[in-house]
Design a protein around this motif. Structure first.
Motif, PDB file in Angstrom:
ATOM      1  N   ASN A 166       1.094  -1.229   0.144  1.00 44.68           N
ATOM      2  CA  ASN A 166      -0.171   0.171   0.225  1.00 44.68           C
ATOM      3  C   ASN A 166       0.876   1.126  -0.057  1.00 44.68           C
ATOM      4  O   ASN A 166       1.559   0.962   0.836  1.00 44.68           O
ATOM      5  CB  ASN A 166      -0.746   0.035   0.632  1.00 44.68           C
ATOM      6  N   LEU A 167       0.747   2.159  -1.168  1.00 44.36           N
ATOM      7  CA  LEU A 167       1.094   3.297  -0.857  1.00 44.36           C
ATOM      8  C   LEU A 167       0.457   4.896  -0.187  1.00 44.36           C
ATOM      9  O   LEU A 167      -0.527   4.562  -1.414  1.00 44.36           O
ATOM     10  CB  LEU A 167       1.898   3.795  -2.045  1.00 44.36           C
ATOM     11  N   LEU A 168       0.961   5.458  -0.237  1.00 40.72           N
ATOM     12  CA  LEU A 168      -0.326   6.927  -0.033  1.00 40.72           C
ATOM     13  C   LEU A 168       0.676   7.781   0.143  1.00 40.72           C
ATOM     14  O   LEU A 168       1.874   8.083  -0.784  1.00 40.72           O
ATOM     15  CB  LEU A 168       0.327   7.981   1.313  1.00 40.72           C
ATOM     16  N   VAL A 169       0.610   8.276  -1.818  1.00 41.21           N
ATOM     17  CA  VAL A 169       0.988   9.358  -2.604  1.00 41.21           C
ATOM     18  C   VAL A 169       0.229  11.005  -2.647  1.00 41.21           C
ATOM     19  O   VAL A 169      -0.642  11.382  -2.565  1.00 41.21           O
ATOM     20  CB  VAL A 169       1.423   8.456  -3.588  1.00 41.21           C
ATOM     21  N   TYR A 170       1.732  11.946  -1.825  1.00 42.72           N
ATOM     22  CA  TYR A 170       1.277  13.173  -1.491  1.00 42.72           C
ATOM     23  C   TYR A 170       1.594  13.983  -2.695  1.00 42.72           C
ATOM     24  O   TYR A 170       2.593  13.845  -3.290  1.00 42.72           O
ATOM     25  CB  TYR A 170       1.841  13.228  -0.750  1.00 42.72           C
ATOM     26  N   ARG A 171       0.898  14.464  -3.684  1.00 38.32           N
ATOM     27  CA  ARG A 171       0.992  15.742  -4.515  1.00 38.32           C
ATOM     28  C   ARG A 171       2.216  16.616  -3.874  1.00 38.32           C
ATOM     29  O   ARG A 171       1.303  17.422  -3.120  1.00 38.32           O
ATOM     30  CB  ARG A 171      -0.025  16.609  -4.861  1.00 38.32           C
ATOM     31  N   ILE A 172       2.530  17.661  -4.468  1.00 41.04           N
ATOM     32  CA  ILE A 172       4.072  18.703  -4.158  1.00 41.04           C
ATOM     33  C   ILE A 172       3.571  19.812  -5.058  1.00 41.04           C
ATOM     34  O   ILE A 172       3.032  19.410  -6.655  1.00 41.04           O
ATOM     35  CB  ILE A 172       5.426  18.342  -4.242  1.00 41.04           C
ATOM     36  N   GLY A 173       3.076  20.514  -4.866  1.00 40.07           N
ATOM     37  CA  GLY A 173       2.849  21.995  -5.279  1.00 40.07           C
ATOM     38  C   GLY A 173       3.644  22.481  -5.788  1.00 40.07           C
ATOM     39  O   GLY A 173       4.820  22.510  -5.770  1.00 40.07           O
ATOM     40  N   ASP A 174       3.453  22.898  -7.654  1.00 42.74           N
ATOM     41  CA  ASP A 174       4.527  23.886  -8.398  1.00 42.74           C
ATOM     42  C   ASP A 174       4.152  24.332  -9.320  1.00 42.74           C
ATOM     43  O   ASP A 174       2.868  25.670  -8.443  1.00 42.74           O
ATOM     44  CB  ASP A 174       5.159  22.121  -8.749  1.00 42.74           C
ATOM     45  N   SER A 175       4.782  25.162  -9.306  1.00 40.78           N
ATOM     46  CA  SER A 175       5.145  26.503  -9.777  1.00 40.78           C
ATOM     47  C   SER A 175       3.955  26.214 -11.705  1.00 40.78           C
ATOM     48  O   SER A 175       3.281  27.212 -11.378  1.00 40.78           O
ATOM     49  CB  SER A 175       6.439  27.126 -11.188  1.00 40.78           C
ATOM     50  N   HIS A 176       3.801  25.521 -12.141  1.00 42.31           N
ATOM     51  CA  HIS A 176       2.628  24.750 -13.160  1.00 42.31           C
ATOM     52  C   HIS A 176       1.593  25.629 -12.672  1.00 42.31           C
ATOM     53  O   HIS A 176       0.643  25.973 -12.747  1.00 42.31           O
ATOM     54  CB  HIS A 176       3.387  23.521 -13.940  1.00 42.31           C
ATOM     55  N   LEU A 177       1.583  24.371 -11.509  1.00 42.67           N
ATOM     56  CA  LEU A 177       0.166  24.580 -10.794  1.00 42.67           C
ATOM     57  C   LEU A 177      -0.708  25.731 -10.372  1.00 42.67           C
ATOM     58  O   LEU A 177      -1.151  26.105 -10.620  1.00 42.67           O
ATOM     59  CB  LEU A 177      -0.114  23.532  -9.436  1.00 42.67           C
ATOM     60  N   ALA A 178       0.829  26.596  -9.507  1.00 33.94           N
ATOM     61  CA  ALA A 178       0.628  28.074  -9.493  1.00 33.94           C
ATOM     62  C   ALA A 178       0.083  28.756 -10.788  1.00 33.94           C
ATOM     63  O   ALA A 178      -0.268  29.846 -10.392  1.00 33.94           O
ATOM     64  CB  ALA A 178       1.607  28.785  -8.630  1.00 33.94           C
ATOM     65  N   ASP A 179       1.156  28.060 -11.683  1.00 31.93           N
ATOM     66  CA  ASP A 179       0.402  29.355 -12.831  1.00 31.93           C
ATOM     67  C   ASP A 179      -0.836  29.048 -13.390  1.00 31.93           C
ATOM     68  O   ASP A 179      -1.567  30.082 -14.429  1.00 31.93           O
ATOM     69  CB  ASP A 179       1.407  29.735 -13.913  1.00 31.93           C
ATOM     70  N   LEU A 180      -1.348  28.199 -13.124  1.00 34.69           N
ATOM     71  CA  LEU A 180      -2.570  27.589 -13.378  1.00 34.69           C
ATOM     72  C   LEU A 180      -3.493  28.656 -12.473  1.00 34.69           C
ATOM     73  O   LEU A 180      -5.094  27.286 -13.001  1.00 34.69           O
ATOM     74  CB  LEU A 180      -3.254  25.805 -13.674  1.00 34.69           C
TER      75      LEU A 180
END
Length: 164
Positions: free
Chosen positions: A99-113
């Motif tokens: 079992n894996l828990l995978v957490y997204r890390i915020g990046d500049s591309h997401l901020a730009d969008l």
């Protein structure tokens, strides 16, 4: 007594030499053969992803498979899960067995969008994806992610396929 000793000596010597012959002395160091690696850590080609859909009665409804753009790579480290090449995403993860828990890390591309604020860059955002490793070998990794609509009318079972 001498006679009984004389009678036992040849038999004892035969047993001694048989035992000595069965013990092989080697001047070569012992070679340790490692089993094939089944470690998650390393670089993987992200080959394809697919989903199967089920209704609320868990009856199969539909499915699709989609190849990913060429050069989509997944690099897994001890705590990082990063896509590169034709995809760019950074994640942190924890593993407990399969079992894996995978957490997204915020990046500049997401901020730009405008999906995240500037101050969220570099930080964990949203809820983790709960993945299950269904296949892990030296050359293949398959993970599954299941989700259900809030009204429980549709179940999606996603599978991602990787190779190295």
């Amino acid at each position: 007594m001498k006679d009984s000793f004389a009678q036992l000596l040849p038999a004892s010597l035969v047993i001694f030499f048989l035992l000595l012959a069965s013990c092989e002395h080697s001047t070569h160091p012992t070679e340790v053969v490692e089993p094939l690696s089944t470690t998650l850590i390393g670089r993987w080609r992200y080959d394809s992803t697919g989903a199967a859909f089920y209704n609320s009665r868990r009856e199969f409804s539909n499915k699709f498979m989609a190849p990913l753009p060429a050069n989509a790579l997944l690099t897994i480290g001890p705590t990082r899960w990063n896509y590169s090449g034709s995809l760019h995403e950074e994640h942190s993860y924890t593993r407990q067995g399969n079992n894996l828990l995978v957490y997204r890390i915020g990046d500049s591309h997401l901020a730009d969008l405008k999906y995240i604020h500037q101050e969220e860059i570099g930080k964990v955002i949203g809820n983790p994806s709960e993945l299950t490793i269904t296949t892990l070998s030296a050359h293949q990794l398959v993970v599954r992610d299941s989700t259900m609509d809030s009204d429980r009318s549709l179940i999606r079972v996603w599978r991602s396929y990787y190779s190295r």
